[in-house]
Design a protein around this motif. Structure first.
Motif, PDB file in Angstrom:
ATOM      1  N   GLU A 285      -2.181  -6.185  22.181  1.00 48.24           N
ATOM      2  CA  GLU A 285      -1.911  -4.839  21.669  1.00 48.24           C
ATOM      3  C   GLU A 285      -3.061  -4.319  20.826  1.00 48.24           C
ATOM      4  O   GLU A 285      -3.308  -3.122  20.763  1.00 48.24           O
ATOM      5  CB  GLU A 285      -0.633  -4.845  20.816  1.00 48.24           C
ATOM      6  N   LYS A 286      -3.738  -5.243  20.180  1.00 51.33           N
ATOM      7  CA  LYS A 286      -4.895  -4.838  19.379  1.00 51.33           C
ATOM      8  C   LYS A 286      -6.109  -4.579  20.266  1.00 51.33           C
ATOM      9  O   LYS A 286      -7.199  -4.294  19.765  1.00 51.33           O
ATOM     10  CB  LYS A 286      -5.248  -5.946  18.381  1.00 51.33           C
ATOM     11  N   GLY A 287      -5.918  -4.753  21.560  1.00 50.60           N
ATOM     12  CA  GLY A 287      -6.999  -4.440  22.486  1.00 50.60           C
ATOM     13  C   GLY A 287      -7.940  -5.593  22.769  1.00 50.60           C
ATOM     14  O   GLY A 287      -9.008  -5.402  23.349  1.00 50.60           O
ATOM     15  N   LEU A 288      -7.583  -6.814  22.392  1.00 51.67           N
ATOM     16  CA  LEU A 288      -8.465  -7.940  22.665  1.00 51.67           C
ATOM     17  C   LEU A 288      -8.416  -8.289  24.146  1.00 51.67           C
ATOM     18  O   LEU A 288      -7.372  -8.225  24.790  1.00 51.67           O
ATOM     19  CB  LEU A 288      -8.070  -9.163  21.844  1.00 51.67           C
ATOM     20  N   ASP A 289      -9.554  -8.682  24.648  1.00 50.70           N
ATOM     21  CA  ASP A 289      -9.674  -9.072  26.050  1.00 50.70           C
ATOM     22  C   ASP A 289      -9.152 -10.499  26.215  1.00 50.70           C
ATOM     23  O   ASP A 289      -9.647 -11.418  25.565  1.00 50.70           O
ATOM     24  CB  ASP A 289     -11.155  -8.985  26.436  1.00 50.70           C
ATOM     25  N   PRO A 290      -8.145 -10.672  27.066  1.00 52.42           N
ATOM     26  CA  PRO A 290      -7.580 -12.015  27.212  1.00 52.42           C
ATOM     27  C   PRO A 290      -8.593 -13.060  27.655  1.00 52.42           C
ATOM     28  O   PRO A 290      -8.486 -14.231  27.274  1.00 52.42           O
ATOM     29  CB  PRO A 290      -6.488 -11.841  28.266  1.00 52.42           C
ATOM     30  N   VAL A 291      -9.561 -12.655  28.437  1.00 53.80           N
ATOM     31  CA  VAL A 291     -10.560 -13.626  28.880  1.00 53.80           C
ATOM     32  C   VAL A 291     -11.434 -14.056  27.700  1.00 53.80           C
ATOM     33  O   VAL A 291     -11.824 -15.216  27.590  1.00 53.80           O
ATOM     34  CB  VAL A 291     -11.411 -13.070  30.037  1.00 53.80           C
ATOM     35  N   ALA A 292     -11.701 -13.121  26.802  1.00 52.48           N
ATOM     36  CA  ALA A 292     -12.467 -13.471  25.604  1.00 52.48           C
ATOM     37  C   ALA A 292     -11.647 -14.413  24.725  1.00 52.48           C
ATOM     38  O   ALA A 292     -12.193 -15.333  24.102  1.00 52.48           O
ATOM     39  CB  ALA A 292     -12.854 -12.219  24.823  1.00 52.48           C
ATOM     40  N   VAL A 300     -14.410 -24.303  21.400  1.00 47.18           N
ATOM     41  CA  VAL A 300     -14.453 -25.223  20.267  1.00 47.18           C
ATOM     42  C   VAL A 300     -13.779 -26.526  20.693  1.00 47.18           C
ATOM     43  O   VAL A 300     -12.742 -26.505  21.352  1.00 47.18           O
ATOM     44  CB  VAL A 300     -13.707 -24.639  19.046  1.00 47.18           C
ATOM     45  N   HIS A 301     -14.382 -27.623  20.329  1.00 45.87           N
ATOM     46  CA  HIS A 301     -13.834 -28.919  20.736  1.00 45.87           C
ATOM     47  C   HIS A 301     -12.368 -29.047  20.301  1.00 45.87           C
ATOM     48  O   HIS A 301     -12.015 -28.684  19.194  1.00 45.87           O
ATOM     49  CB  HIS A 301     -14.656 -30.060  20.149  1.00 45.87           C
ATOM     50  N   TYR A 302     -11.565 -29.608  21.176  1.00 50.32           N
ATOM     51  CA  TYR A 302     -10.122 -29.599  20.926  1.00 50.32           C
ATOM     52  C   TYR A 302      -9.698 -30.409  19.712  1.00 50.32           C
ATOM     53  O   TYR A 302      -8.625 -30.188  19.165  1.00 50.32           O
ATOM     54  CB  TYR A 302      -9.350 -30.063  22.167  1.00 50.32           C
ATOM     55  N   ARG A 303     -10.543 -31.350  19.276  1.00 55.45           N
ATOM     56  CA  ARG A 303     -10.152 -32.136  18.105  1.00 55.45           C
ATOM     57  C   ARG A 303     -10.690 -31.559  16.803  1.00 55.45           C
ATOM     58  O   ARG A 303     -10.576 -32.178  15.752  1.00 55.45           O
ATOM     59  CB  ARG A 303     -10.595 -33.593  18.264  1.00 55.45           C
ATOM     60  N   ALA A 304     -11.327 -30.399  16.897  1.00 58.42           N
ATOM     61  CA  ALA A 304     -11.803 -29.739  15.681  1.00 58.42           C
ATOM     62  C   ALA A 304     -10.920 -28.523  15.429  1.00 58.42           C
ATOM     63  O   ALA A 304     -10.454 -27.884  16.366  1.00 58.42           O
ATOM     64  CB  ALA A 304     -13.256 -29.315  15.845  1.00 58.42           C
ATOM     65  N   GLN A 305     -10.720 -28.210  14.177  1.00 56.21           N
ATOM     66  CA  GLN A 305      -9.947 -27.015  13.885  1.00 56.21           C
ATOM     67  C   GLN A 305     -10.730 -25.805  14.372  1.00 56.21           C
ATOM     68  O   GLN A 305     -11.948 -25.761  14.262  1.00 56.21           O
ATOM     69  CB  GLN A 305      -9.698 -26.899  12.376  1.00 56.21           C
ATOM     70  N   LEU A 306     -10.009 -24.884  14.927  1.00 60.66           N
ATOM     71  CA  LEU A 306     -10.654 -23.691  15.468  1.00 60.66           C
ATOM     72  C   LEU A 306     -10.295 -22.510  14.583  1.00 60.66           C
ATOM     73  O   LEU A 306      -9.128 -22.226  14.344  1.00 60.66           O
ATOM     74  CB  LEU A 306     -10.144 -23.455  16.896  1.00 60.66           C
ATOM     75  N   ASN A 307     -11.327 -21.860  14.091  1.00 60.12           N
ATOM     76  CA  ASN A 307     -11.063 -20.706  13.241  1.00 60.12           C
ATOM     77  C   ASN A 307     -11.123 -19.439  14.085  1.00 60.12           C
ATOM     78  O   ASN A 307     -12.188 -18.998  14.502  1.00 60.12           O
ATOM     79  CB  ASN A 307     -12.094 -20.649  12.117  1.00 60.12           C
ATOM     80  N   PHE A 308      -9.960 -18.897  14.344  1.00 55.23           N
ATOM     81  CA  PHE A 308      -9.856 -17.716  15.188  1.00 55.23           C
ATOM     82  C   PHE A 308     -10.171 -16.473  14.367  1.00 55.23           C
ATOM     83  O   PHE A 308      -9.566 -16.231  13.331  1.00 55.23           O
ATOM     84  CB  PHE A 308      -8.425 -17.624  15.719  1.00 55.23           C
ATOM     85  N   SER A 309     -11.159 -15.707  14.811  1.00 58.82           N
ATOM     86  CA  SER A 309     -11.506 -14.491  14.082  1.00 58.82           C
ATOM     87  C   SER A 309     -11.836 -13.391  15.076  1.00 58.82           C
ATOM     88  O   SER A 309     -12.200 -13.652  16.226  1.00 58.82           O
ATOM     89  CB  SER A 309     -12.720 -14.734  13.184  1.00 58.82           C
ATOM     90  N   PHE A 310     -11.720 -12.184  14.646  1.00 60.45           N
ATOM     91  CA  PHE A 310     -11.979 -11.069  15.550  1.00 60.45           C
ATOM     92  C   PHE A 310     -13.465 -10.970  15.870  1.00 60.45           C
ATOM     93  O   PHE A 310     -13.855 -10.569  16.956  1.00 60.45           O
ATOM     94  CB  PHE A 310     -11.406  -9.784  14.960  1.00 60.45           C
ATOM     95  N   GLU A 311     -14.278 -11.377  14.917  1.00 57.16           N
ATOM     96  CA  GLU A 311     -15.714 -11.418  15.168  1.00 57.16           C
ATOM     97  C   GLU A 311     -16.019 -12.449  16.271  1.00 57.16           C
ATOM     98  O   GLU A 311     -16.865 -12.225  17.131  1.00 57.16           O
ATOM     99  CB  GLU A 311     -16.429 -11.791  13.871  1.00 57.16           C
ATOM    100  N   GLY A 312     -15.322 -13.557  16.210  1.00 57.34           N
ATOM    101  CA  GLY A 312     -15.534 -14.604  17.199  1.00 57.34           C
ATOM    102  C   GLY A 312     -15.146 -14.150  18.597  1.00 57.34           C
ATOM    103  O   GLY A 312     -15.781 -14.520  19.584  1.00 57.34           O
ATOM    104  N   ILE A 313     -14.120 -13.341  18.698  1.00 54.15           N
ATOM    105  CA  ILE A 313     -13.677 -12.827  19.987  1.00 54.15           C
ATOM    106  C   ILE A 313     -14.771 -11.955  20.596  1.00 54.15           C
ATOM    107  O   ILE A 313     -15.058 -12.011  21.799  1.00 54.15           O
ATOM    108  CB  ILE A 313     -12.381 -11.993  19.824  1.00 54.15           C
ATOM    109  N   GLU A 314     -15.387 -11.164  19.738  1.00 53.36           N
ATOM    110  CA  GLU A 314     -16.460 -10.287  20.198  1.00 53.36           C
ATOM    111  C   GLU A 314     -17.623 -11.116  20.755  1.00 53.36           C
ATOM    112  O   GLU A 314     -18.170 -10.821  21.809  1.00 53.36           O
ATOM    113  CB  GLU A 314     -16.925  -9.408  19.027  1.00 53.36           C
ATOM    114  N   ALA A 315     -17.959 -12.173  20.035  1.00 52.38           N
ATOM    115  CA  ALA A 315     -19.046 -13.048  20.486  1.00 52.38           C
ATOM    116  C   ALA A 315     -18.690 -13.673  21.835  1.00 52.38           C
ATOM    117  O   ALA A 315     -19.527 -13.765  22.738  1.00 52.38           O
ATOM    118  CB  ALA A 315     -19.308 -14.137  19.443  1.00 52.38           C
ATOM    119  N   SER A 316     -17.443 -14.080  21.990  1.00 49.08           N
ATOM    120  CA  SER A 316     -17.006 -14.678  23.245  1.00 49.08           C
ATOM    121  C   SER A 316     -17.068 -13.667  24.386  1.00 49.08           C
ATOM    122  O   SER A 316     -17.465 -13.993  25.503  1.00 49.08           O
ATOM    123  CB  SER A 316     -15.577 -15.190  23.121  1.00 49.08           C
TER     124      SER A 316
END
Length: 466
Positions: A285-292, A300-316
RNA sequence: GGCGGCGUAGCCAAGUGGUAAGGCAGAGCUCUGCAAAAGCUCGACCACCAGUUCAAAUCUGGUCGCCGCCUCCA
């Protein structure tokens, strides 16, 4: 080289050696269907998707089982609050879950057993435990007697003696001999309303842990290769599963246990009070691209904590764009005279490095580093126009193979918008042809205002969504 | 009280003994009618301190900071 996984059970990386060579049996703890799944849940489900794709990538035939927990305190309470039957209530969230999986391009498991459809199997398993003396009953409920399983605590690396009762324990309405014991079968209480099964164990419903033991054994056998879930399931859920499974069969249970770390949102654990709790639907709804979103979860490696951020989505999103641009370029590049052995060399090196990283406990982040190095080198070769037809095919084949893991190249079709944009692009091409550049620029702006980008290539204009 | 993880460039993130991958963002250049894409160039003494070693981001000890688990939350 071959696949190695960090096994939570032994806390070390181990060579993956399936029970049956060439085949992998996978049990992945699924959702409790009382709500829309949130992005943290999907971190785990996307990790499991990577796992199954990596196994496939490496040539294994995968049988994946993912359960639906469709009877427990939360689903019962939720259905009551909604004024619906448990079945109707959970069906809605099962449906939503599948839609979300599609959105994130998560491949389907082979089987999605629901707890409510396997009560018989659970009762049978509890019966076996009872016969072997691992249970006791109280007020119509059946409990697992922990003291009968000496191996308890191995997975979570907890010493039962030193386990502290952490205040949270014990506001339980059921009576247990020992607080660490857990319920296999819960006697019906009025709060359960119409939710109960009449079985040889009495009137009630199964405890939570038993469903995974019963269903994994049914579909994968009493012993199978890999069991996964989020770290929070390591204890007590998986620990209890091991206890009851091993005690029921007298043999080993899953060989390898993989646990994905938590996802944080903007640096904090997701919680409704912090206002950083997002379902996948909220993010769309916020307009994020599901593929991103998918790419972010993968990167991010699955055994590391992943910090989800909107900036990170843009980079992806940009990283995905880069891969798609190369893909498009490969598709339209004319054959050149040949690169000597450069294409072969670059690609073979990338294949080796990429696969090696992936083999190392699914180090996709490392693998992507190699991939992007290859992307740069391939772009340079394409700039020079040298790859011949066979080489272009080779490059495309490798990119496609990588995408069998990532699944980010395919773009969603949007026919109505596309027809409109295609028309504008054609008009712009015509304007350029007649050297009417002001008109061409106006058309470009119009195309961009619709959310699309047009670029001129030697093979003519191409366009894609912003 | 017990167990465990993490701290690498503005952001994200590999690397776990031999003089720091990659992505995003930013700057310049080439190319381009203009763009876009692409390519090239530009960035880190790896939280801190002390050790071990010919050599440490990587091993050991300590300090600081952040996080997780110890009963039903992926």
């Amino acid at each position: 080289m071959a696949l190695r996984f960090f096994n939570s059970l032994t806390r070390s990386k181990e060579l993956f050696q399936p029970l049956v060579p060439g085949q992998a049996g996978l049990y992945t703890c699924g959702p409790t269907v009382y709500n829309y799944a949130h992005i943290g849940n999907f971190r785990t489900f996307v990790f499991e998707d990577l796992l199954r794709r990596a196994l496939t990538f490496r040539g294994y035939r995968v049988t994946q089982v993912m359960n639906f927990t469709d009877v427990d305190d939360k689903t019962i309470r939720g259905s009551q609050a909604a004024g619906e039957s448990l079945e109707v209530f959970t069906a809605r969230y099962k449906q939503a879950f599948f839609e979300d999986l599609d959105t994130l391009r998560v491949q389907r498991a082979e089987v999605y057993p629901a707890a409510t459809e396997h009560v018989g199997e659970m009762v049978e398993l509890i019966r076996r435990l009872r016969e072997r003396g691992h249970t006791y009953e109280d007020a119509g409920s059946v409990y697992f007697r922990l003291s009968t399983f000496p191996g308890y605590g191995r997975l979570a690396n907890l010493n039962p003696e030193q386990m502290r009762s952490s205040g949270r324990v014990d506001n339980d309405e059921y009576e247990k001999e020992d607080v660490r014991d857990f319920a296999l079968w819960k006697a019906w209480i009025p709060e359960d309303g119409p939710v109960f099964w009449e079985t040889e164990l009495g009137k009630g419903r199964p405890g939570w842990h038993i469903e995974c033991s019963a269903m994994s054994m049914k579909y994968l056998g009493e012993q199978f290769d890999i069991h996964t879930g989020g770290v929070d399931n390591r204890f007590p859920h998986h620990e209890n599963e091991i206890a009851q499974s091993c005690c029921a069969t007298g043999g080993p249970f899953a060989g390898t246990w993989l646990h994905s770390e938590f996802l944080l949102v903007e640096g904090k654990k997701m919680s409704k009070s912090l206002g950083n709790f997002y379902t996948l639907r909220d993010l769309l709804e916020k307009g994020l691209d599901p593929v991103a979103i998918r790419y972010t979860l993968l990167s991010v490696h699955y055994r590391a904590q992943l910090n989800f951020s909107f900036e990170g989505i843009e980079a992806s999103a940009q990283a995905v764009r880069r891969l798609r641009d190369l893909n498009g370029r490969l598709g339209r590049s004319p054959a050149g005279p040949g690169s000597g052995d450069k294409v072969w060399q670059l690609t073979a090196a990338c294949e080796t490095d990429f696969t090696e990283a992936l083999d190392d406990d699914l180090n996709l982040a490392g693998a992507l580093g190699h991939l992007f190095t290859w992307v740069r080198e391939v772009n340079a070769l394409l700039d020079s126009g040298s790859p011949d037809a066979g080489e272009l095919e080779r490059l495309q084949a490798w990119l496609n193979r990588v995408d069998s893991l990532l699944d980010v190249l395919r773009e969603e079709q949007d026919e109505s918008a596309e027809g409109r944009v295609a028309e504008l692009v054609a008009q712009r091409a015509a304007a350029k042809q007649s050297r009417d550049f002001p008109a061409a620029d106006r058309l470009r702006l119009e195309i961009e205002s619709l959310g699309w980008v047009v670029k001129d290539t030697p093979q003519g204009p191409v366009f894609h969504r912003r």
